[in-house]
Design a protein around this motif. Sequence first.
Motif, PDB file in Angstrom:
ATOM      1  N   GLY A  89      61.574 -20.770  72.056  1.00  0.00           N
ATOM      2  CA  GLY A  89      61.750 -19.728  71.056  1.00  0.00           C
ATOM      3  C   GLY A  89      63.213 -19.390  70.899  1.00  0.00           C
ATOM      4  N   PRO A  90      63.505 -18.114  70.638  1.00  0.00           N
ATOM      5  CA  PRO A  90      64.911 -17.736  70.469  1.00  0.00           C
ATOM      6  C   PRO A  90      65.688 -17.935  71.759  1.00  0.00           C
ATOM      7  CG  PRO A  90      63.425 -15.999  69.696  1.00  0.00           C
ATOM      8  CD  PRO A  90      62.590 -16.981  70.439  1.00  0.00           C
ATOM      9  N   THR A 111      72.531 -24.637  69.976  1.00  0.00           N
ATOM     10  CA  THR A 111      71.940 -23.724  70.953  1.00  0.00           C
ATOM     11  C   THR A 111      70.424 -23.814  70.937  1.00  0.00           C
ATOM     12  OG1 THR A 111      73.817 -22.206  70.728  1.00  0.00           O
ATOM     13  CG2 THR A 111      71.805 -21.311  71.659  1.00  0.00           C
ATOM     14  N   MET A 112      69.860 -23.914  69.743  1.00  0.00           N
ATOM     15  CA  MET A 112      68.401 -23.995  69.613  1.00  0.00           C
ATOM     16  C   MET A 112      67.866 -25.259  70.281  1.00  0.00           C
ATOM     17  SD  MET A 112      65.892 -22.180  68.469  1.00  0.00           S
ATOM     18  CE  MET A 112      66.623 -21.087  67.241  1.00  0.00           C
ATOM     19  N   PHE A 113      68.528 -26.380  70.064  1.00  0.00           N
ATOM     20  CA  PHE A 113      68.082 -27.625  70.685  1.00  0.00           C
ATOM     21  C   PHE A 113      68.327 -27.613  72.193  1.00  0.00           C
ATOM     22  CE2 PHE A 113      67.199 -29.178  66.586  1.00  0.00           C
ATOM     23  CZ  PHE A 113      66.554 -30.389  66.694  1.00  0.00           C
ATOM     24  N   ASN A 116      65.325 -25.375  73.529  1.00  0.00           N
ATOM     25  CA  ASN A 116      63.959 -25.786  73.230  1.00  0.00           C
ATOM     26  C   ASN A 116      63.671 -27.266  73.454  1.00  0.00           C
ATOM     27  OD1 ASN A 116      62.326 -23.417  71.907  1.00  0.00           O
ATOM     28  ND2 ASN A 116      64.417 -23.233  71.128  1.00  0.00           N
ATOM     29  N   LEU A 117      64.712 -28.084  73.562  1.00  0.00           N
ATOM     30  CA  LEU A 117      64.498 -29.511  73.792  1.00  0.00           C
ATOM     31  C   LEU A 117      65.194 -30.006  75.048  1.00  0.00           C
ATOM     32  CD1 LEU A 117      63.375 -32.263  72.895  1.00  0.00           C
ATOM     33  CD2 LEU A 117      65.496 -32.576  71.587  1.00  0.00           C
ATOM     34  N   PHE A 118      66.505 -29.839  75.125  1.00  0.00           N
ATOM     35  CA  PHE A 118      67.252 -30.456  76.220  1.00  0.00           C
ATOM     36  C   PHE A 118      66.869 -29.865  77.579  1.00  0.00           C
ATOM     37  CE2 PHE A 118      70.749 -31.077  72.849  1.00  0.00           C
ATOM     38  CZ  PHE A 118      70.128 -32.233  72.400  1.00  0.00           C
ATOM     39  N   ALA A 119      66.594 -28.562  77.635  1.00  0.00           N
ATOM     40  CA  ALA A 119      66.176 -27.961  78.906  1.00  0.00           C
ATOM     41  C   ALA A 119      64.861 -28.561  79.378  1.00  0.00           C
ATOM     42  CB  ALA A 119      66.050 -26.447  78.766  1.00  0.00           C
ATOM     43  N   VAL A 120      63.964 -28.850  78.433  1.00  0.00           N
ATOM     44  CA  VAL A 120      62.689 -29.482  78.781  1.00  0.00           C
ATOM     45  C   VAL A 120      62.907 -30.914  79.260  1.00  0.00           C
ATOM     46  CG1 VAL A 120      60.440 -30.198  77.911  1.00  0.00           C
ATOM     47  CG2 VAL A 120      61.430 -28.019  77.168  1.00  0.00           C
ATOM     48  N   VAL A 121      63.745 -31.653  78.547  1.00  0.00           N
ATOM     49  CA  VAL A 121      64.053 -33.029  78.951  1.00  0.00           C
ATOM     50  C   VAL A 121      64.588 -33.043  80.380  1.00  0.00           C
ATOM     51  CG1 VAL A 121      65.616 -34.969  78.529  1.00  0.00           C
ATOM     52  CG2 VAL A 121      64.426 -33.889  76.611  1.00  0.00           C
ATOM     53  N   ARG A 122      65.465 -32.113  80.701  1.00  0.00           N
ATOM     54  CA  ARG A 122      66.043 -32.073  82.050  1.00  0.00           C
ATOM     55  C   ARG A 122      64.990 -31.704  83.091  1.00  0.00           C
ATOM     56  NH1 ARG A 122      70.688 -28.881  79.091  1.00  0.00           N
ATOM     57  NH2 ARG A 122      72.070 -30.618  78.531  1.00  0.00           N
ATOM     58  N   LYS A 161      61.277 -28.191  68.216  1.00  0.00           N
ATOM     59  CA  LYS A 161      59.927 -28.324  68.760  1.00  0.00           C
ATOM     60  C   LYS A 161      59.254 -29.608  68.263  1.00  0.00           C
ATOM     61  CE  LYS A 161      59.320 -24.602  71.325  1.00  0.00           C
ATOM     62  NZ  LYS A 161      59.138 -24.716  72.791  1.00  0.00           N
ATOM     63  N   ALA A 162      59.563 -30.033  67.043  1.00  0.00           N
ATOM     64  CA  ALA A 162      59.027 -31.307  66.561  1.00  0.00           C
ATOM     65  C   ALA A 162      59.563 -32.454  67.403  1.00  0.00           C
ATOM     66  CB  ALA A 162      59.390 -31.508  65.090  1.00  0.00           C
TER      67      ALA A 162
END
Length: 268
Positions: A89-90, A111-113, A116-122, A161-162
């Motif tokens: 999210g934000p 910042t959004m990526f 919402n994306l890179f933190a998950v990848v890590r 998120k996509a």
Amino acid sequence: MDLQLSGRVAVVTGASKGIGLATVATLLEEGAAVVAVSRKSSPELDALAGPRLTHAAVDLMDPEGPAMAVERAVEVYGGLDILVNNAGGPPPGVKLPRFAFMTPTDADWLTMFEFNLFAVVRAVRAAIPHLLARGGGSIVNVTTGAVRQPGPMNVDYQAAKAALLNVSKALSEEYAPQGIRVNTVSPGPVRTAWWTEEGGAADILAGATGSDRDSVMDTVAPQMMNLSTGRLVEPQEVADVIALLASPRSASTTGSEFAVDGGFLKGI
């Protein structure tokens, strides 16, 4: 139904409130040990304290943060079976919604990526060796209904998120033969701090529509988003699906996306 989670070890991000808090509580009720990840705790999370709950005060915007959270689980509980990437999210300090494509800057997109994306990848990168060491496990990534039904609001968030949905599908294909299941849950609008905090989505939409915050959450937002149920989703309703996907009872479910969205998604 016994979800067969007793003795399992889980990491849950964004755990101090909302969907994450409900997921932590549900996994604890099912007998799992949980590392609850958030920048700071909350009274609600503190109320769940016990020997099977550890809070990891981690900033997921720090590139080292996700791995630190995973290693905390291994250090305290001896391994890892479940990773729930709920934080999203934000990003910290950002208020949504944004109403148009031209609103977010390059810095906003980055910042959004990052969040919402890179933190998950890590987090996934750090978790996989430990999941494999236990013979497999479950990863549940939380996306958004807007992945399948995008609109002009929050376009940077929807895009991140996509991308996460795409990564999740790829992970499920690569690691299913090794016993790691990867699924996604796509909530609609959920009655969380994103909406309820002062200056949050309810206040922003109230200002834009000439309404008040309570009317936005009770009536205006469900109507704007054409929710079949006529109400926002409750965090526990999402947490229940996450827990089922984390469970061995879902042993043949991988690469799947589950909408918990009050009927937001209309497509087939």
